[in-house]
Design an enzyme around this catalytic site. Structure first.
Site, short mmCIF file in Angstrom:
data_model
loop_
_atom_site.label_atom_id
_atom_site.label_comp_id
_atom_site.label_asym_id
_atom_site.label_seq_id
_atom_site.Cartn_x
_atom_site.Cartn_y
_atom_site.Cartn_z
N ASN A 1 25.62 19.44 0.39
CA ASN A 1 25.02 18.18 0.81
C ASN A 1 25.51 17.87 2.22
OD1 ASN A 1 24.15 15.58 1.18
ND2 ASN A 1 25.42 14.68 -0.43
N LYS B 1 24.69 15.50 4.09
CA LYS B 1 24.70 14.06 4.39
C LYS B 1 24.06 13.84 5.77
CE LYS B 1 28.57 13.56 1.26
NZ LYS B 1 29.77 12.86 0.85
N HIS C 1 23.19 9.31 -5.41
CA HIS C 1 24.50 9.62 -4.84
C HIS C 1 25.29 8.32 -4.72
CE1 HIS C 1 27.62 10.87 -2.08
NE2 HIS C 1 27.35 12.11 -2.42
N GLU D 1 27.01 7.19 -2.42
CA GLU D 1 26.80 6.52 -1.12
C GLU D 1 25.51 5.71 -1.14
OE1 GLU D 1 27.33 10.07 1.20
OE2 GLU D 1 29.45 10.08 0.62
N GLU E 1 30.58 13.19 -9.68
CA GLU E 1 31.31 13.02 -8.43
C GLU E 1 32.16 11.74 -8.50
OE1 GLU E 1 29.19 15.27 -4.97
OE2 GLU E 1 28.46 13.23 -5.04
N GLY F 1 35.16 13.02 0.04
CA GLY F 1 35.55 12.92 1.45
C GLY F 1 36.99 12.49 1.66
N SER G 1 35.51 16.71 -2.61
CA SER G 1 36.52 17.53 -1.92
C SER G 1 36.61 18.97 -2.45
CB SER G 1 37.90 16.85 -1.94
OG SER G 1 37.83 15.59 -1.30
O1 LIG Z 1 29.67 13.56 -1.88
C1 LIG Z 1 29.87 14.76 -1.96
C2 LIG Z 1 28.74 15.70 -2.14
O2 LIG Z 1 27.59 15.04 -2.50
C3 LIG Z 1 31.23 15.33 -1.82
O3 LIG Z 1 31.62 15.24 -0.50
P1 LIG Z 1 32.94 16.02 -0.03
O4 LIG Z 1 32.81 17.43 -0.50
O5 LIG Z 1 32.93 15.89 1.47
O6 LIG Z 1 34.10 15.33 -0.68
#
Ligand SMILES: O=C(CO)COP(=O)(O)O
Length: 253
Positions: free
Chosen positions: A9, A11, A95, A97, A167, A173, A213
Site C-alpha cells: 500500500n 498510500k 483502512h 487512515e 492492521e 507506521g 510495520s
Molecule cells: O497501513 C499499513 C498498510 O496498509 C501499514 O503501514 P506500515 O507498513 O508503514 O506500518
C-alpha cells in the site's frame, strides 16, 4: 492450502516517475501468480499506467479506496465502475487512515464492499484496534464488530473471496510490529468470527493479512503463523527491492 497475498500500500507517496521505475523493476521479478499473489496498491493517478504496464505479468494493481455509488454528484470521489474500467483487480476498503482521518464508518465500508463485488473487484477489508482499545482489552470485540458489519448481506461465496487485513492502528507506521503471536491470535479470532457468522467453508477460504510495520526482517515469522495468509505493507513496500523480498517470503512451491 490458502495462497499468501502480499499487497504493497503506497498510500499518498511517489511521483509518476518513481511509480514507473518501481513497476519496471518489479513487474518481471515477482514470482508466478500460482505461488503467491502480489499486488501494488497505488494512488489513483498512476493506476491506468500501472495496469497497462503490468498486463501479462503476475503483478496485480489495486486502488486504495473508492466511493460506493456508481456515479453522481460526489466531487473528488472515484467510483467502482471507473476502477473496473481501468482494469484494477483489488480495492483496499476501510483502512484505519480512512476511518480516522476521513471519518468512514462501518456502514460506509459495508456499502463499498457490496459495490466492489457488484463490479468484480476483490475487496481488501481493513480492521484493527487503537492502542487505547487494546489497553482496555477490547481488541477482539472491536475487530469482531468491524468484520461482521463489513460482511453484512454478502453471499457466503463473496465472504470466502474477501481478503481481510488485520492492521492494529498502534502498529501502523510506528515501527512497533505486533508480535507474531499477538497478530495470529487476532487473525485466528477473525477466522472464528467468519466461521460462526458465515460458515466453515468461508472461514477456511478467506485470506487474512496482517499489516503494521511489516518488513523483510519480520515477514517470515509473521507469515509462518497458522492464520496469517499474507501482509498489507506500507513503508516497506515503497522500494522495489524490499517489496520483492516480501513477496518472495509469501511464496510456496
Ligand atoms: O497501513 C499499513 C498498510 O496498509 C501499514 O503501514 P506500515 O507498513 O508503514 O506500518
Amino acid at each position: 492450502m490458502r495462497k499468501q497475498v502480499i499487497a504493497g500500500n503506497w498510500k499518498m507517496n511517489k511521483t509518476h516517475r518513481e511509480a514507473e521505475d518501481f513497476i519496471q523493476t518489479a513487474k518481471n521479478e515477482v514470482p508466478s501468480a500460482d505461488q503467491v499473489e502480489s499486488i501494488v496498491v497505488a494512488p489513483f493517478p498512476f493506476l491506468q499506467k500501472l495496469v497497462e504496464e503490468t498486463e501479462g505479468t503476475s503483478l496485480k494493481i489495486g486502488a486504495q479506496n473508492m466511493h460506493f455509488e456508481e456515479n453522481g454528484a460526489f466531487t473528488g470521489e472515484v467510483s467502482p465502475v471507473m476502477l473496473k474500467e481501468l482494469g484494477v483487480s483489488h480495492v483496499v476498503l476501510g483502512h484505519s487512515e480512512r476511518r480516522e482521518i476521513f471519518k468512514e464508518t462501518d456502514e460506509d465500508v459495508n456499502k463499498k464492499v457490496h459495490a466492489a463485488f457488484k463490479h468484480g473487484l476483490t475487496p481488501i477489508i481493513c480492521v484493527g484496534e487503537s492502542l487505547e482499545q487494546r489497553e482496555a482489552s477490547e481488541t477482539m470485540d472491536v475487530v469482531e464488530g468491524q468484520v461482521k458489519k463489513a460482511l453484512e448481506g454478502l453471499t457466503n461465496e463473496q465472504c470466502a473471496e474477501t481478503i481481510i487485513a488485520y492492521e492494529p492502528i498502534w502498529a501502523i507506521g510506528t515501527g512497533r510490529t505486533a508480535t507474531s503471536e499477538q497478530a495470529n491470535e487476532v487473525c485466528t479470532h477473525i477466522r472464528k468470527v467468519v466461521s460462526e457468522y458465515v460458515n466453515a467453508d468461508a472461514a477456511d477460504a478467506v485470506r487474512i493479512q496482517y499489516g503494521g510495520s511489516v518488513k523483510p526482517a519480520n515477514v517470515d515469522e509473521l507469515l509462518s503463523q497458522s492464520d496469517i495468509d499474507g501482509a498489507l505493507v506500507g513503508g516497506a513496500s515503497l522500494e522495489a527491492d524490499s517489496f520483492l523480498k516480501l513477496v518472495e517470503a509469501g511464496k510456496h512451491e
